[in-house]
Design a protein around this motif. Structure first.
Motif, mmCIF file in Angstrom:
data_model
loop_
_atom_site.group_PDB
_atom_site.id
_atom_site.type_symbol
_atom_site.label_atom_id
_atom_site.label_comp_id
_atom_site.label_asym_id
_atom_site.label_seq_id
_atom_site.Cartn_x
_atom_site.Cartn_y
_atom_site.Cartn_z
ATOM 1 N N PRO A 179 -6.189 5.520 -4.259
ATOM 2 C CA PRO A 179 -5.626 5.082 -2.973
ATOM 3 C C PRO A 179 -5.259 3.598 -2.947
ATOM 4 C CG PRO A 179 -7.594 6.414 -2.638
ATOM 5 C CD PRO A 179 -7.529 6.111 -4.097
ATOM 6 N N SER A 180 -5.916 2.786 -3.749
ATOM 7 C CA SER A 180 -5.652 1.350 -3.711
ATOM 8 C C SER A 180 -4.439 0.946 -4.538
ATOM 9 C CB SER A 180 -6.871 0.575 -4.234
ATOM 10 O OG SER A 180 -7.075 0.849 -5.619
ATOM 11 N N ARG A 218 -1.745 8.867 5.816
ATOM 12 C CA ARG A 218 -2.873 8.371 5.010
ATOM 13 C C ARG A 218 -2.452 7.076 4.337
ATOM 14 N NH1 ARG A 218 -7.573 9.511 2.560
ATOM 15 N NH2 ARG A 218 -7.726 11.521 3.597
ATOM 16 N N ILE A 219 -3.289 6.036 4.496
ATOM 17 C CA ILE A 219 -3.116 4.769 3.796
ATOM 18 C C ILE A 219 -4.466 4.405 3.210
ATOM 19 C CG2 ILE A 219 -2.492 2.335 3.961
ATOM 20 C CD1 ILE A 219 -0.723 2.976 6.300
ATOM 21 N N GLY A 220 -4.534 4.327 1.893
ATOM 22 C CA GLY A 220 -5.811 4.072 1.233
ATOM 23 C C GLY A 220 -6.791 5.205 1.492
ATOM 24 N N ASP A 221 -7.985 4.864 1.950
ATOM 25 C CA ASP A 221 -9.018 5.877 2.218
ATOM 26 C C ASP A 221 -8.990 6.383 3.651
ATOM 27 O OD1 ASP A 221 -9.997 5.605 -0.378
ATOM 28 O OD2 ASP A 221 -11.318 3.935 0.187
ATOM 29 N N ALA A 222 -8.070 5.906 4.465
ATOM 30 C CA ALA A 222 -8.106 6.219 5.902
ATOM 31 C C ALA A 222 -6.924 7.090 6.309
ATOM 32 C CB ALA A 222 -8.094 4.932 6.721
ATOM 33 N N GLU A 223 -7.205 8.012 7.238
ATOM 34 C CA GLU A 223 -6.147 8.755 7.916
ATOM 35 C C GLU A 223 -5.931 8.096 9.271
ATOM 36 O OE1 GLU A 223 -6.429 12.935 8.187
ATOM 37 O OE2 GLU A 223 -6.664 13.248 6.020
ATOM 38 N N LEU A 224 -4.710 7.638 9.508
ATOM 39 C CA LEU A 224 -4.398 6.852 10.692
ATOM 40 C C LEU A 224 -3.399 7.609 11.562
ATOM 41 C CD1 LEU A 224 -3.852 3.435 8.862
ATOM 42 C CD2 LEU A 224 -5.956 4.246 9.927
ATOM 43 N N ARG A 225 -3.572 7.454 12.864
ATOM 44 C CA ARG A 225 -2.686 8.118 13.825
ATOM 45 C C ARG A 225 -1.525 7.186 14.172
ATOM 46 N NH1 ARG A 225 -3.595 8.406 19.747
ATOM 47 N NH2 ARG A 225 -2.342 10.113 20.634
ATOM 48 N N VAL A 226 -0.311 7.693 14.025
ATOM 49 C CA VAL A 226 0.883 6.914 14.341
ATOM 50 C C VAL A 226 1.026 6.840 15.865
ATOM 51 C CG1 VAL A 226 3.385 6.740 14.131
ATOM 52 C CG2 VAL A 226 2.028 7.616 12.206
ATOM 53 N N ILE A 227 0.985 5.613 16.417
ATOM 54 C CA ILE A 227 1.105 5.489 17.868
ATOM 55 C C ILE A 227 2.513 5.088 18.299
ATOM 56 C CG2 ILE A 227 -1.324 4.872 18.096
ATOM 57 C CD1 ILE A 227 -0.234 1.993 18.782
ATOM 58 N N ASP A 254 -9.847 -3.635 12.104
ATOM 59 C CA ASP A 254 -10.712 -2.476 11.874
ATOM 60 C C ASP A 254 -9.973 -1.392 11.091
ATOM 61 O OD1 ASP A 254 -12.806 -3.661 13.220
ATOM 62 O OD2 ASP A 254 -12.265 -2.783 15.157
ATOM 63 N N GLY A 255 -8.705 -1.183 11.420
ATOM 64 C CA GLY A 255 -7.916 -0.211 10.688
ATOM 65 C C GLY A 255 -7.722 -0.621 9.243
ATOM 66 N N LEU A 256 -7.515 -1.925 9.001
ATOM 67 C CA LEU A 256 -7.359 -2.417 7.630
ATOM 68 C C LEU A 256 -8.636 -2.203 6.834
ATOM 69 C CD1 LEU A 256 -5.513 -3.951 5.619
ATOM 70 C CD2 LEU A 256 -6.552 -6.070 6.451
ATOM 71 N N ALA A 257 -9.796 -2.487 7.459
ATOM 72 C CA ALA A 257 -11.073 -2.272 6.777
ATOM 73 C C ALA A 257 -11.269 -0.800 6.447
ATOM 74 C CB ALA A 257 -12.215 -2.794 7.646
ATOM 75 N N ALA A 258 -10.823 0.110 7.339
ATOM 76 C CA ALA A 258 -10.987 1.541 7.107
ATOM 77 C C ALA A 258 -10.205 2.015 5.889
ATOM 78 C CB ALA A 258 -10.554 2.325 8.342
ATOM 79 N N THR A 259 -9.105 1.333 5.549
ATOM 80 C CA THR A 259 -8.328 1.758 4.381
ATOM 81 C C THR A 259 -9.062 1.479 3.079
ATOM 82 O OG1 THR A 259 -7.171 -0.368 4.148
ATOM 83 C CG2 THR A 259 -6.186 1.284 5.624
ATOM 84 N N GLY A 260 -9.977 0.504 3.072
ATOM 85 C CA GLY A 260 -10.708 0.164 1.857
ATOM 86 C C GLY A 260 -9.863 -0.503 0.794
ATOM 87 N N LEU A 261 -8.709 -1.038 1.177
ATOM 88 C CA LEU A 261 -7.795 -1.605 0.184
ATOM 89 C C LEU A 261 -8.086 -3.066 -0.131
ATOM 90 C CD1 LEU A 261 -4.413 -0.049 1.381
ATOM 91 C CD2 LEU A 261 -5.858 0.677 -0.528
ATOM 92 N N VAL A 262 -8.745 -3.771 0.787
ATOM 93 C CA VAL A 262 -9.051 -5.181 0.531
ATOM 94 C C VAL A 262 -10.336 -5.243 -0.271
ATOM 95 C CG1 VAL A 262 -9.542 -7.416 1.564
ATOM 96 C CG2 VAL A 262 -7.894 -5.882 2.647
ATOM 97 N N GLN A 263 -10.188 -5.408 -1.576
ATOM 98 C CA GLN A 263 -11.304 -5.461 -2.511
ATOM 99 C C GLN A 263 -11.173 -6.699 -3.385
ATOM 100 O OE1 GLN A 263 -13.768 -3.281 -2.517
ATOM 101 N NE2 GLN A 263 -12.881 -1.805 -1.066
ATOM 102 N N PRO A 264 -12.272 -7.152 -4.004
ATOM 103 C CA PRO A 264 -12.155 -8.270 -4.942
ATOM 104 C C PRO A 264 -11.154 -7.929 -6.049
ATOM 105 C CG PRO A 264 -14.454 -7.841 -4.421
ATOM 106 C CD PRO A 264 -13.673 -6.717 -3.826
ATOM 107 N N GLY A 265 -10.176 -8.799 -6.246
ATOM 108 C CA GLY A 265 -9.168 -8.583 -7.271
ATOM 109 C C GLY A 265 -7.890 -7.963 -6.764
ATOM 110 N N ALA A 270 0.852 -1.192 0.000
ATOM 111 C CA ALA A 270 0.000 0.000 0.000
ATOM 112 C C ALA A 270 0.884 1.236 0.000
ATOM 113 C CB ALA A 270 -0.910 0.008 1.231
ATOM 114 N N MET A 271 0.318 2.357 -0.445
ATOM 115 C CA MET A 271 1.034 3.620 -0.420
ATOM 116 C C MET A 271 0.685 4.359 0.869
ATOM 117 S SD MET A 271 2.746 3.444 -3.185
ATOM 118 C CE MET A 271 3.444 5.104 -3.217
ATOM 119 N N ALA A 272 1.724 4.788 1.580
ATOM 120 C CA ALA A 272 1.545 5.579 2.800
ATOM 121 C C ALA A 272 2.046 6.990 2.525
ATOM 122 C CB ALA A 272 2.317 4.962 3.961
#
Length: 831
Positions: free
Chosen positions: A683-684, A153-162, A187-198, A90-92
């Motif tokens: 994003p994908s 930002r990874i995919g469609d999600a903005e994630l906080r670096v902990i 949950d974070g992976l689902a928020a990115t929207g990157l796991v799609q058919p194909g 994925a692109m970060a």
């Protein structure tokens, strides 16, 4: 025996300067073998010890482009505690899109890790990411210039670096990666929207078994339960198979290099012992006059040599046992795991046994000659010729040599490879011996030159007592080792330049949605006018059967059958791909719509024993897809484009969820802007910069080169020691010649010039032969062992041989200085 011990110890108390070469050669050879063996054993032992942590469980089930269905999940849960992870590229980027970096995104569930510890560096804002949080590798933080608390930002999600990842226990087991890690929960992976058919992702299910369960048996039972689902199964005994294979193959090669160093050192042992015993001729003859028997003489010097050889071997074993610790201290980050200090008895015992056998092989003949020294040699030692060893001595040498060969072949991971290697070394030694004989014969038959110094130099090559044979073997081995190392080094360093085409693509773009492929092409055309874009459909799936044989039913895979390990890239096309040439069969028509056909790589077909008309079946998302082989293709792998082993006819794979891949070739100036724009609008899509891939490959080749250089340096040191020993062995005769020439009016400069011409003649002849032998040996190592392209830099090889030749000349002249300094009156009294 008591008298022999007394004589030996008394002689050693007077010093063993003449046996230093024996100790040095054995020390170098044994240290090389013990060090390489200990390091290889340390790494493989650590991989086995950490097998559960590296794998992430006792059993691992992997599959691409899908997750387990309810029935499969139930079977995994029935076996033990289960942890699920999903990994993909994925692109970060920072939220403003100013910087975009390829990362390895990994989603984990609450049970992760089943073994080992996941740990963040000090300063983290939590123990592990939850929801829209992410933990990133330090390299990713450096490239994005972010710290804990910042957003990415990874995919469609903005994630906080902990926090920054300090320890990821299963990192080694996941193999080669294109970017630094970014870890989220499901949950974070689902928020990115990157796991799609194909989209290309790998699902892994790790199982922690109850105590006492056989992991290999459980893995087989689960695999047998889902034979056509396409699962790749591993257990804790083979947690990192690629790393283990690489370490094992490299370890075997370096062990054989070490054995070569010990064989070379053996010649040094023979030269050193010969020189030492030559200096003891008068003492031996005197002992004979006083009544000592030949047996007493033999035992006395055998004890002396045995004590010195034992000390050298013991020192080599001790130094070799410390090699793993030294490597960890100097280059621990380059190792797949950092082994703890431990004494690995097997490689140390093998190295010691090799040292003893090599020493015995090369000291028997000199000891037999010393045993045969007569009392009368006190009066005719200068003209008495050495006798050939008796049959019992030759038989003992043959038995010792057979034991060395049997040990080398019997303990090798690949006995056939080891046998060929040993045969090649033995052949080289025999060939150099024959060349030494031929040089003497040819020199004796040449017309006598008018120039006195040249005539004297040629006479030195064939006169009675000349050391030409020893010098040819020593010099030939040294220069051949120089040439071989130079060929391997230049091949490894030149792989990138020789395999990357002049017009390589700038980016690989992965996971382009099928519905967005036209918009992707339009974006690249608008943002990078003139860029060359090539797109291909992409799927992945493992080969499950070929030629009527199920892969799961095979006890062992065919040799070199990489196509059967893991998933393969799949595509479909109406026309032959660029960079491929059909060599057997026919390509299907552009409008083909018949039964499934496939075009297969000709090398893969050869390994699997397939031909046109045979059937091969792959599993795509759990569905088996059989197809008939319509053609075999020769693939040009160095085009830096997309080269697929399996290319299907249209109408076979289009219905399966898949994505597109693309190569983009453009000027470097606009790469950063295009990277940001594609990351923002798609994003994908993952963008891989070709330069970064080349850099990673160059790092791996650099580490490989360092390993080869380190092992070969010991062999080179042994070769130099052999040459020094050959020169030392001829010192007595050199002093004799020098004194006679001085009595006849020759100056030191003339004596030195004659010897310089002699060494220059030998170095010139043997440099040409070493270039040939080194090229053959280097070609085999590069293409057969490392499986790389053949691309030596002959200028560097030639320069290396020139340096080696001049070094040989310098060593020869330095070794001649004691002969030049000998005073005639004193020398005549002692000779």
């Amino acid at each position: 025996m008591k008298l022999a011990w007394a004589l030996a110890l008394r002689d050693l108390r007077g010093g063993f300067a003449g046996l230093r070469l024996l100790a040095i050669c054995l020390f170098l050879g044994v240290m090389a073998l013990a060090g390489v063996g200990s390091l290889s054993s340390a790494i493989t032992s650590e991989l086995a010890l950490q097998g559960q942590s590296i794998l992430g469980g006792d059993v691992q089930m992997s599959i691409v482009q899908r997750t387990a269905d309810p029935g499969e999940r139930a079977a995994f849960a029935a076996a033990g505690r289960v942890s699920e992870t999903i990994r993909m590229r994925a692109m970060a980027s920072r939220p403003d899109g100013a910087q975009a970096v390829l990362a390895e995104l990994k989603g984990v569930d609450g049970a992760y890790p089943l073994y080992g510890d996941f740990r963040l560096a000090p300063g983290a804002l939590g123990a592990r990411p939850r929801g829209k949080e992410v933990a990133i590798a330090p390299a990713l933080a450096d490239r994005l210039a972010v710290k804990p608390g910042d957003m990415v930002r990874i995919g469609d999600a903005e994630l906080r670096v902990i926090g920054l990842i300090a320890e990821e226990p299963d990192r080694v087991g996941e193999g080669f990666t294109f970017g630094p890690a970014a870890l989220v929960d499901m949950d974070g992976l689902a928020a990115t929207g990157l796991v799609q058919p194909g989209s290309l992702y790998t699902s892994r299910y790790r199982i922690r078994l109850p105590d006492g369960q056989d992991a290999a048996n459980v893995a087989k039972q689960i695999a047998d339960r889902f034979p056509g689902a396409g699962w790749e199964v591993q257990d804790r005994s083979n947690a990192a198979p690629g790393t283990r294979r690489f370490i094992g193959r490299l370890g075997q090669f370096l062990m054989l290099v070490g054995l070569t160093a010990l064989a070379v050192a053996g010649i040094g042992v023979g030269n050193g012992v010969t020189s030492y015993l030559e200096g003891k001729r008068n003492a031996i003859a005197t002992l004979k006059v006083l009544g000592a028997s030949s047996r007493t003489i033999f035992l006395s010097y055998l004890i002396q040599i045995g004590l010195v050889a034992g000390a050298g071997i013991l020192a080599g074993v001790v130094a070799g046992s410390l090699v793993p610790s030294a490597v960890v201290a100097l280059a621990g980050d380059a190792l797949p795991v950092q082994p703890h200090f431990a004494i690995h008895a097997r490689p140390l015992l093998l190295a010691a046994l090799y040292g003893l056998l090599i020493a015995l092989l090369f000291v028997l003949a000199p000891l037999a000659r010393a045993r045969a020294v007569t009392a009368a040699s006190l009066f005719r030692g200068g003209v008495e010729t050495a006798r050939r060893p008796a049959f019992p001595v030759l038989a003992a040498m043959a038995i010792t040599l057979a034991a060395i060969v049997a040990l080398a072949v019997g303990t090798a991971r690949e006995p056939l490879f080891a046998a060929w290697f040993v045969a090649a070394v033995a052949g080289l030694l025999l060939l150099l011996t024959l060349i030494g004989w031929a040089v003497r014969r040819i020199a004796a038959r040449l017309p006598r030159p008018r120039r006195p110094l040249l005539r004297l130099a040629i006479a030195n090559l064939h006169r009675p007592g000349a050391q030409t044979g020893r010098l040819v073997v020593a010099l030939g081995l040294g220069l051949t080792l120089f040439a071989t190392l130079a060929v391997i080094e230049t091949n490894l360093s030149g792989q990138i330049d020789s395999t990357v085409p002049a017009k390589a693509p700038s980016f690989f773009a992965l996971d382009i949605p099928v519905d967005d492929i036209d918009r992707f092409r339009a974006l690249v055309a608008a943002r990078a006018p003139g860029a060359e874009v090539r797109t291909v459909p992409s799927l992945r799936g493992p080969v499950v059967s070929f030629g009527g044989k199920r892969v799961a039913d095979l006890d062992t895979l065919p040799e070199g059958a990489w196509i059967l390990r893991g998933d393969r890239g799949l595509t479909y096309s109406a026309t032959p791909p660029e960079g491929s040439r059909v060599v057997e069969g026919q390509w299907w028509p552009p409008d083909y719509s018949g039964p499934p056909l496939v075009s297969l790589d000709v090398e893969a077909a050869r390994i699997l024993g397939l031909k046109v008309g045979d059937e091969i079946t792959v599993s795509v998302l759990g569905v088996e897809v059989p197809a008939t082989i319509a053609s075999l293709r020769e693939i040009k792998w160095d085009t830096m484009g997309f080269n697929f082993v399996l290319v299907y006819s249209p109408g076979v794979l289009e219905g399966a969820p898949h994505s597109y891949m693309a190569t983009i070739a453009m000027p470097e100036k606009g790469e950063a802007a295009l990277n940001r724009e594609i990351t923002r609008q798609f994003p994908s899509v993952s963008l891989i910069r070709v330069k970064e891939v080349i850099g990673q490959v160059a790092d791996v080749l650099g580490q490989l080169s360092t390993a080869v250089r380190s092992a070969a340096s010991v062999a080179l040191a042994a070769g130099i020691a052999v040459l020094v020993g050959a020169i030392a062995a001829s010192r007595r005769s050199r002093i004799y010649d020098s004194v006679l020439l001085k009595l006849l009016g020759a100056t030191r400069r003339q004596v030195l010039a004659a010897q310089a011409i002699e060494y220059a003649i030998l170095a010139s002849i043997l440099s040409l032969l070493a270039a040939l032998f080194g090229a053959l040996a280097g070609w085999y190592v590069v293409t057969g062992v490392f499986e790389l392209d053949w691309a030596p830099d002959w200028m560097v090889v030639g320069a290396t041989l020139a340096i080696g030749g001049f070094g040989t000349l310098a060593l020869g002249l330095l070794g001649s200085l004691p002969a030049l300094a000998a005073r005639p009156a004193r020398a005549l009294r002692e000779l």
